[in-house]
Design an enzyme around this catalytic site. Structure first.
Site, PDB file in Angstrom:
ATOM      1  N   PRO A   2       0.865  -1.317  -0.099  1.00  0.00           N
ATOM      2  CA  PRO A   2       0.275  -0.023  -0.056  1.00  0.00           C
ATOM      3  C   PRO A   2       0.824   1.349   0.118  1.00  0.00           C
ATOM      4  O   PRO A   2       1.860   1.307   0.554  1.00  0.00           O
ATOM      5  CB  PRO A   2      -0.800  -0.071   1.296  1.00  0.00           C
ATOM      6  CG  PRO A   2      -0.887  -1.619   1.449  1.00  0.00           C
ATOM      7  CD  PRO A   2       0.705  -2.106   1.015  1.00  0.00           C
ATOM      8  N   GLU A   3       0.485   2.238  -0.626  1.00  0.00           N
ATOM      9  CA  GLU A   3       1.057   3.503  -0.922  1.00  0.00           C
ATOM     10  C   GLU A   3       0.182   4.614  -0.331  1.00  0.00           C
ATOM     11  O   GLU A   3      -0.830   4.103   0.376  1.00  0.00           O
ATOM     12  CB  GLU A   3       1.478   3.882  -2.344  1.00  0.00           C
ATOM     13  CG  GLU A   3       2.575   2.690  -2.892  1.00  0.00           C
ATOM     14  CD  GLU A   3       2.871   3.106  -4.338  1.00  0.00           C
ATOM     15  OE1 GLU A   3       2.637   4.237  -4.914  1.00  0.00           O
ATOM     16  OE2 GLU A   3       3.023   2.076  -5.062  1.00  0.00           O
ATOM     17  N   HIS A  98      -5.746 -14.716   8.670  1.00  0.00           N
ATOM     18  CA  HIS A  98      -4.512 -14.361   9.273  1.00  0.00           C
ATOM     19  C   HIS A  98      -4.902 -13.109  10.193  1.00  0.00           C
ATOM     20  O   HIS A  98      -3.981 -12.142  10.359  1.00  0.00           O
ATOM     21  CB  HIS A  98      -3.731 -13.703   7.864  1.00  0.00           C
ATOM     22  CG  HIS A  98      -3.572 -14.878   7.140  1.00  0.00           C
ATOM     23  ND1 HIS A  98      -2.722 -15.971   7.282  1.00  0.00           N
ATOM     24  CD2 HIS A  98      -4.108 -15.011   5.847  1.00  0.00           C
ATOM     25  CE1 HIS A  98      -2.656 -16.584   6.051  1.00  0.00           C
ATOM     26  NE2 HIS A  98      -3.365 -16.293   5.153  1.00  0.00           N
ATOM     27  N   ARG A 118       1.303 -11.758   5.363  1.00  0.00           N
ATOM     28  CA  ARG A 118       2.889 -12.022   5.382  1.00  0.00           C
ATOM     29  C   ARG A 118       3.501 -11.656   6.627  1.00  0.00           C
ATOM     30  O   ARG A 118       4.748 -11.517   6.477  1.00  0.00           O
ATOM     31  CB  ARG A 118       3.201 -11.197   4.046  1.00  0.00           C
ATOM     32  CG  ARG A 118       2.769 -11.928   2.974  1.00  0.00           C
ATOM     33  CD  ARG A 118       3.194 -11.331   1.614  1.00  0.00           C
ATOM     34  NE  ARG A 118       2.577 -11.565   0.353  1.00  0.00           N
ATOM     35  CZ  ARG A 118       2.503 -10.979  -0.656  1.00  0.00           C
ATOM     36  NH1 ARG A 118       3.213  -9.924  -0.897  1.00  0.00           N
ATOM     37  NH2 ARG A 118       1.681 -11.531  -1.841  1.00  0.00           N
TER      38      ARG A 118
END
Length: 292
Positions: A2-3, A98, A118
């Site tokens: 994400p930016e 997750h 992750r």
């Protein structure tokens, strides 16, 4: 990863759904999610429980939420990493596969969940930089302001950009120079500015540097307006919804598709363990430098 636009979408969601709510219970389901908490998960839980969350703030790709009831200047700080999600969910919704951290609130309403496939992202409770009126956490005080920040100094950025001995895309990704710009929006801003990613910053004229900044600001504002860029299910807003700016990308991810300006096929080049997308006609390779 994400930016700026994607993180700003999440910040706005947090400001809407969790500001003013008191934390009743904290569950850390994976210790890696709070690895930036020096004293560990128990300390993270103790510092958050009983506090009231303020309005979420952002510096580049980092988020922080001021905490009332912890003394002066403590905040919950978060970074989404590559796959982190901050979701506001009804307690009846089954746990995500997750799920790493859960915050329940005293009002019994929707809970805040940190989900990270992750586990490159994370949360921590951190003190603010001493004397900082904005309460910026210590660990991110060195990060530059971003182009959408009203306090961003255009003239100072242009001067620093032209003074650096580097190439233009490297400079755009330098978070101490300008924050929030990642691979996607760097490629988009460079395409709009007709600049090759390997162009030395010292060769930019002041008008070219100003145009690049304006284009970076414009492309990120456009992405923000449609919820950011989602290529898969890893980036969503706090309600689990994807962004739609991927439909409007002019360069990134469009290898061999015609340039929307001149029709030349877009190229992809390996760059710093990533990819750079550019038009070989509109964005000429700098002399004496290779495309890769």
């Amino acid at each position: 990863m994400p930016e700026l636009p994607e993180v700003e979408v999440v910040r706005r969601g947090l400001a809407t759904w969790v500001a003013g709510r008191t934390v009743a219970d904290v569950q850390v389901l994976h210790p890696r999610a709070v690895r930036r908490q020096p004293a560990g998960a128990a300390d993270f839980t103790a510092r958050l429980t009983g506090t009231t969350l303020g309005t979420a703030q952002r510096r580049g790709k980092y988020l922080w939420v001021p905490l009332a009831g912890t003394g002066v200047g403590f905040s919950l700080i978060g970074h989404l990493g590559m796959s982190g999600q901050l979701l506001v969910q009804d307690p009846s919704v089954p746990d995500e596969t997750h799920l790493r951290v859960r915050l329940r609130f005293a009002d019994g309403g929707r809970e805040l969940r940190f989900v990270d496939q992750r586990t490159f992202g994370g949360l921590a409770v951190e003190e603010a930089e001493d004397g900082d009126p904005e309460g910026t956490p210590v660990s991110i005080a060195h990060i530059a302001r971003d182009p959408l920040d009203p306090r961003f100094d255009d003239a100072a950025f242009v001067a620093a950009l032209r003074a650096k001995r580097t190439t233009v895309k490297r400079a755009l990704l330098d978070q101490t120079l300008i924050s929030g710009v990642g691979n996607i929006y760097a490629d988009e801003a460079l395409w709009r500015s007709r600049l090759h990613y390997d162009r030395p910053t010292a060769t930019l004229t002041r008008p070219q540097a100003l145009l690049l900044l304006a284009n970076a600001r414009d492309v990120m504002s456009a992405a923000l307006a449609v919820g950011g860029t989602s290529f898969d299910s890893l980036y969503v807003n706090v309600n689990g919804e994807s962004g739609y700016f991927s439909r409007d990308l002019d360069a990134y991810g469009r290898e061999q598709e015609p340039c929307r300006r001149c029709g030349t096929p877009i190229r992809r080049a390996a760059w710093m363990n990533r990819s750079s997308y550019f038009c070989p006609r509109c964005q000429r390779v700098p002399r004496a430098r290779s495309e890769g």
